[in-house]
Design an enzyme around this catalytic site. Structure first.
Site, PDB file in Angstrom:
ATOM      1  N   ASP A 245      32.252  17.513   3.406  1.00 54.44           N
ATOM      2  CA  ASP A 245      32.151  18.725   4.217  1.00 54.44           C
ATOM      3  C   ASP A 245      30.710  19.205   4.295  1.00 54.44           C
ATOM      4  O   ASP A 245      29.943  19.051   3.345  1.00 54.44           O
ATOM      5  CB  ASP A 245      33.037  19.815   3.604  1.00 54.44           C
ATOM      6  CG  ASP A 245      33.268  20.962   4.571  1.00 54.44           C
ATOM      7  OD1 ASP A 245      33.110  20.765   5.785  1.00 54.44           O
ATOM      8  OD2 ASP A 245      33.603  22.064   4.091  1.00 54.44           O
TER       9      ASP A 245
ATOM     10  N   LEU B  81      41.048  23.510  -0.762  1.00 52.10           N
ATOM     11  CA  LEU B  81      41.375  22.085  -0.657  1.00 52.10           C
ATOM     12  C   LEU B  81      41.659  21.647   0.776  1.00 52.10           C
ATOM     13  O   LEU B  81      41.637  20.453   1.076  1.00 52.10           O
ATOM     14  CB  LEU B  81      42.563  21.736  -1.557  1.00 52.10           C
ATOM     15  CG  LEU B  81      42.266  21.771  -3.057  1.00 52.10           C
ATOM     16  CD1 LEU B  81      43.514  21.425  -3.865  1.00 52.10           C
ATOM     17  CD2 LEU B  81      41.142  20.804  -3.412  1.00 52.10           C
TER      18      LEU B  81
ATOM     19  N   ASN C 143      41.579  18.595  12.503  1.00 49.32           N
ATOM     20  CA  ASN C 143      40.258  18.384  13.129  1.00 49.32           C
ATOM     21  C   ASN C 143      40.321  18.108  14.637  1.00 49.32           C
ATOM     22  O   ASN C 143      39.303  18.188  15.328  1.00 49.32           O
ATOM     23  CB  ASN C 143      39.475  17.266  12.429  1.00 49.32           C
ATOM     24  CG  ASN C 143      38.903  17.663  11.084  1.00 49.32           C
ATOM     25  OD1 ASN C 143      38.762  16.835  10.184  1.00 49.32           O
ATOM     26  ND2 ASN C 143      38.557  18.938  10.912  1.00 49.32           N
TER      27      ASN C 143
ATOM     28  N   SER D 129      40.896  15.336   9.363  1.00 49.39           N
ATOM     29  CA  SER D 129      42.184  15.945   9.041  1.00 49.39           C
ATOM     30  C   SER D 129      43.038  16.082  10.301  1.00 49.39           C
ATOM     31  O   SER D 129      42.533  16.011  11.429  1.00 49.39           O
ATOM     32  CB  SER D 129      41.975  17.326   8.410  1.00 49.39           C
ATOM     33  OG  SER D 129      41.671  18.281   9.413  1.00 49.39           O
ATOM     34  N   THR D 130      44.319  16.315  10.088  1.00 44.75           N
ATOM     35  CA  THR D 130      45.233  16.509  11.228  1.00 44.75           C
ATOM     36  C   THR D 130      44.838  17.768  12.009  1.00 44.75           C
ATOM     37  O   THR D 130      45.235  17.928  13.155  1.00 44.75           O
ATOM     38  CB  THR D 130      46.699  16.635  10.737  1.00 44.75           C
ATOM     39  OG1 THR D 130      46.748  17.522   9.617  1.00 44.75           O
ATOM     40  CG2 THR D 130      47.264  15.294  10.320  1.00 44.75           C
TER      41      THR D 130
END
Ligand code: IPE
Ligand code: MG
Length: 225
Positions: free
Chosen positions: A2, A180, A50, A47-48
């Site tokens: 990140d 997280l 993003n 990620s799902t």
């Protein structure tokens, strides 16, 4: 991984430049993880959630995944010889077809002991992963193969993308964010957490060493005494 966007913005660069810099660091940390004998390391790449980013940024990320997967495919036998294998975890049915094909091509079975498994979480979401596992269990129940009262934690683990792999001992999040963000939601129940105040493109092997040294001082009780 990140902080790519902030790293680029701080330098007056487009966010995509941050992702390019981040991808270089990723390659370095992959090699270092193998050098120091980490058995399983999982990188959260996309990620799902993003997909909510601007299409141009999503496209820049997909281009980087394509480059890395092409390279991974070309070097897969050599890589396995040297003792590490690549796994892609996530809902890969929803990534571009051309990437899906590359993902399939890069997946080799491990052939030797002491292999480092490099997981790349691509279109990954922890809740989505649990849901996927629950659906598999529901199908077994519907077929009469499993009684609801007999469902175990192991049944849930077995339906996750990380089936057969140990839960993470340590989760490192760079960039100073303290959450997280849907990463390894089931598997992280007893993981030690380490938050590094460094943007991912600035993350070095020293930062990984520092996280591991910190981890080594922790007293893990798993609910015991
Ligand atoms: C990389 O960092 C994460 C990816 C989706 C590849 P970010 O793009 O989230 O960077 P920040 O948080 O905006 O700085
Ligand atoms: Mg971010």
């Amino acid at each position: 991984m990140d902080g790519n966007g902030r790293w680029a913005t701080e330098r007056g660069l487009p966010r995509s430049e941050g992702h390019i810099a981040g991808a270089k660091v990723f390659r370095k940390i992959v090699d270092y993880s193998h050098d120091i004998g980490i058995e399983v390391v999982t990188f959260y790449a996309f990620s799902t959630e993003n997909w909510k980013r601007p299409p141009s940024e999503v496209a820049a990320l997909m281009k980087l995944f394509k480059e890395y997967l092409t390279e991974a495919d070309e070097t897969k036998y050599d890589r396995r010889e040297r003792g590490y294998i690549l796994r892609i975890i996530g809902d890969t049915g929803r990534i571009p077809k051309e990437l899906q094909k590359l993902v399939d091509r890069t997946q080799l079975d491990a052939t030797q002991e002491n292999t480092t498994t490099i997981n790349i979480a691509l279109n990954y979401g922890g809740r989505q992963e649990i849901l996927h596992s629950v659906k598999l269990i529901a199908e077994r129940v519907q077929k009469g193969e499993l009684k609801p009262s007999k469902i175990t934690e192991d049944d849930i683990s077995a339906g996750l993308y990380t089936a057969g792999m140990p839960d993470p001992d340590l989760i490192i999040r760079p960039s100073g964010e303290l959450r997280l963000s849907n990463f390894l939601t089931w598997q992280s129940a007893y993981s030690e957490l380490y938050f590094a105040n460094v943007l991912w493109p600035d993350f070095t092997t020293d930062d990984l060493d520092a996280a591991i040294m910190d981890y080594a001082k922790r007293d893990r009780r798993f609910g015991g005494v």
